[in-house]
Design an enzyme around this catalytic site. Structure first.
Site, PDB file in Angstrom:
ATOM      1  CB  THR A 174       4.480   3.049 -51.127  1.00 18.13           C
ATOM      2  OG1 THR A 174       3.460   3.761 -51.824  1.00 18.13           O
ATOM      3  CG2 THR A 174       5.837   3.560 -51.570  1.00 18.13           C
ATOM      4  CD  GLN A 209       2.520   4.814 -55.376  1.00 20.07           C
ATOM      5  OE1 GLN A 209       1.942   3.874 -55.891  1.00 20.07           O
ATOM      6  NE2 GLN A 209       1.879   5.843 -54.867  1.00 20.07           N
ATOM      7  CG  ASP A 253       7.111  12.037 -55.722  1.00 18.11           C
ATOM      8  OD1 ASP A 253       7.486  13.180 -56.025  1.00 18.11           O
ATOM      9  OD2 ASP A 253       5.917  11.707 -55.672  1.00 18.11           O
ATOM     10  NE  ARG A 312       5.767  15.442 -56.399  1.00 16.19           N
ATOM     11  CZ  ARG A 312       4.748  15.099 -57.201  1.00 16.19           C
ATOM     12  NH1 ARG A 312       3.900  15.999 -57.641  1.00 16.19           N
ATOM     13  NH2 ARG A 312       4.586  13.853 -57.565  1.00 16.19           N
ATOM     14  CD1 TRP A 314       4.620  13.851 -47.374  1.00 20.67           C
ATOM     15  CD2 TRP A 314       6.192  12.324 -47.805  1.00 20.67           C
ATOM     16  NE1 TRP A 314       4.202  12.654 -46.836  1.00 20.67           N
ATOM     17  CE2 TRP A 314       5.135  11.707 -47.086  1.00 20.67           C
ATOM     18  CE3 TRP A 314       7.290  11.552 -48.187  1.00 20.67           C
ATOM     19  CZ2 TRP A 314       5.170  10.348 -46.735  1.00 20.67           C
ATOM     20  CZ3 TRP A 314       7.319  10.208 -47.839  1.00 20.67           C
ATOM     21  CH2 TRP A 314       6.268   9.610 -47.125  1.00 20.67           C
TER      22      TRP A 314
END
Ligand SMILES: *[C@@H]1O[C@H](CO)[C@@H](O)[C@H](O)[C@H]1NC(C)=O
Ligand SMILES: *[C@@H]1O[C@H](CO)[C@@H](O)[C@H](O)[C@H]1NC(C)=O
Ligand SMILES: *[C@@H]1O[C@H](CO)[C@@H](O)[C@H](O)[C@H]1NC(C)=O
Ligand SMILES: *[C@@H]1O[C@H](CO)[C@@H](O)[C@H](O)[C@H]1NC(C)=O
Ligand SMILES: *[C@@H]1O[C@H](CO)[C@@H](O)[C@H](O)[C@H]1NC(C)=O
Length: 402
Positions: A174, A209, A253, A312, A314
């Site tokens: 990423t 990603q 995300d 969400r 992390w």
């Protein structure tokens, strides 16, 4: 970061959310396989942790986030003041004649910036130009500005994904997929498009990603920019960040990391017809400095395609608030997801909304552990004081000054 508890209860939770949320790209096993193979159920998550956090182990000291006291509260930052007094402007024009102050690529100009730089260097990117460059700004070179024209912006684009092979033949991950990585402090941008134009990954596809911009330095200000990509578009990695009047496009995300950041007047668009997750804010008791982190969205507008989750978690203390933000009907009624956190209602997650508007903003239908903030609860997040802005936020360079 703590390993998630992958007991039976969590496996059940994963199955329950799998109907609506895409498996994260690092979660390769199908939910039914998770049940038949509980001992391996944490593997995908562990892999992601390894991919995104191995640097934390290597460079732990770098990750400590300065607290208000260290930053100096609202006292003007003396280093910044002196850097601004000596500012210079260089022109970046692919068709320009190279000189000490004219460069044909951004990379060439950044190479010329001395290590330990202490003067503001404004790179005036020729409006309307596409710069096909992958840029890494070393932490030894602070006080850099990328300036173009919001009405005719320069575009900086590249197309690596986490699965792209690096020089060593291994996937770059990423972090390595990033088009523009900023590791130095006091970065500014005005009227620039940061883009990762890799083809949009299928939700849950491995290695999809594709980061467009990664902000790892502190005291960064982004004005009238576009940050454009799909999965994991903006890695709001670490530090104090001010993102104003900008457009951010992505899918899963797409604003993530443990920055402490204030998004002011931004437009945030989902570009997937499937499930989209706006934030994955990382805040954890076990990462040095992470408790200071969190995203505040003020006066923003959220829209686009698909079914949009506001965030969400992390990390067990993930923190995100939306204030006076307009939410289109694509925002799902439950709003938020606990992800791998077994007991989001008591883990330290802080998700809240205050006076949001639009068909997607009905806070009454949210998950039980999300907050409909009171004014007192909202105030700490409402204003640039949230990022100690008095000491460092400067207006964008005047687009017509040069
Ligand atoms: C200013 O610069 C000096 C030397 O580079 C550094 O030690 C100090 O921490 C800086 N101050 C702030 C507020 O960043
Ligand atoms: C940043 O620059 C320093 C000094 O040149 C160098 O030692 C270091 O490896 C660079 N960091 C990265 C991540 O490239
Ligand atoms: C840049 O931001 C200002 C608000 O600060 C806004 O009025 C203007 O329309 C923006 N320009 C563009 C081209 O987005
Ligand atoms: C990335 O962009 C280059 C052109 O700059 C192109 O040749 C290459 O095919 C692209 N890769 C992918 C995977 O789209
Ligand atoms: C909210 O954003 C709009 C532009 O989207 C701007 O005109 C308005 O002044 C902003 N309001 C506040 C309170 O910042």
């Amino acid at each position: 970061m703590d390993r998630p508890n992958v007991g039976v209860a969590v496996v059940g939770l994963l199955v329950a959310v799998a109907a609506t949320l895409p498996a994260p790209s690092w979660q390769q096993q199908a939910p039914n396989k998770l049940i038949s193979c509980p001992s391996g159920s944490g593997k995908g998550f562990d892999k992601w942790v390894v991919m995104n956090q191995e640097e934390y182990v290597e460079k732990k000291a770098l990750h400590t986030m300065a607290t208000a006291d260290e930053i100096g509260g609202n006292k003007l930052d003396a280093n910044l003041t002196s850097a601004e007094d000596g500012k210079v402007t260089w022109v970046i024009d692919p068709k320009g004649k190279e000189s000490d102050t004219t460069f044909t690529t951004i990379t060439a100009a950044l190479e010329k910036v001395p290590e330990g730089n202490n003067k503001r260097v404004i790179l005036d990117l020729k409006p309307g130009t596409e710069f096909r460059e992958k840029i890494f700004l070393n932490l030894s070179k602070p006080f850099i500005t990328f300036k173009s024209d919001p009405m005719n912006p320069a575009v900086i684009a590249w197309n690596d994904t986490a699965a792209t092979r690096g020089k060593d033949g291994k996937p770059v991950g990423t972090v390595g997929s990033t088009t523009v990585a900023i590791e130095s402090d006091y970065f500014m941008a005005h009227g620039v498009v940061f883009k990762n134009d890799a083809p949009l990954a299928k939700p849950g596809a491995e290695g999809g990603q594709a980061v467009a911009l990664r902000l790892f330095g502190t005291k960064a200000a982004i004005y009238n920019c576009t940050i454009d990509g799909g999965q994991d578009t903006l890695y709001d990695h670490k530090g104090l960040h001010y993102i104003k009047d900008s457009l951010i496009r992505g899918s899963v995300d797409f604003i993530f990391g443990f920055g402490r950041s204030y998004y002011d007047g931004c437009t945030i668009l989902s570009v997937t017809k499937e499930v989209s997750v706006l934030t994955a804010q990382q805040r954890s008791k076990t990462i040095e400095g992470a408790l200071e982190s969190g995203f505040s969205f003020m006066n923003c507008s959220i829209g686009g395609e698909g079914q949009i989750y506001l965030g969400r978690a992390w990390g067990e203390s993930s923190r995100v608030v939306y204030l006076y933000t307009d939410m289109s009907k694509e925002v799902v009624p439950v709003g938020w997801d606990g992800w791998n956190i077994a007991k989001p209602e008591s883990s330290g997650i802080y998700y809240g909304e205050f006076k949001c508007t639009g068909p997607g903003s009905d806070a009454k239908k949210r998950v039980g552990w999300a907050l409909d903030l009171t004014e007192d609860q909202a105030k700490p997040f409402m204003g640039t004081h949230y990022i100690y802005g008095d000491s460092w936020i400067l207006p964008p360079p005047d687009a017509d000054a040069e």
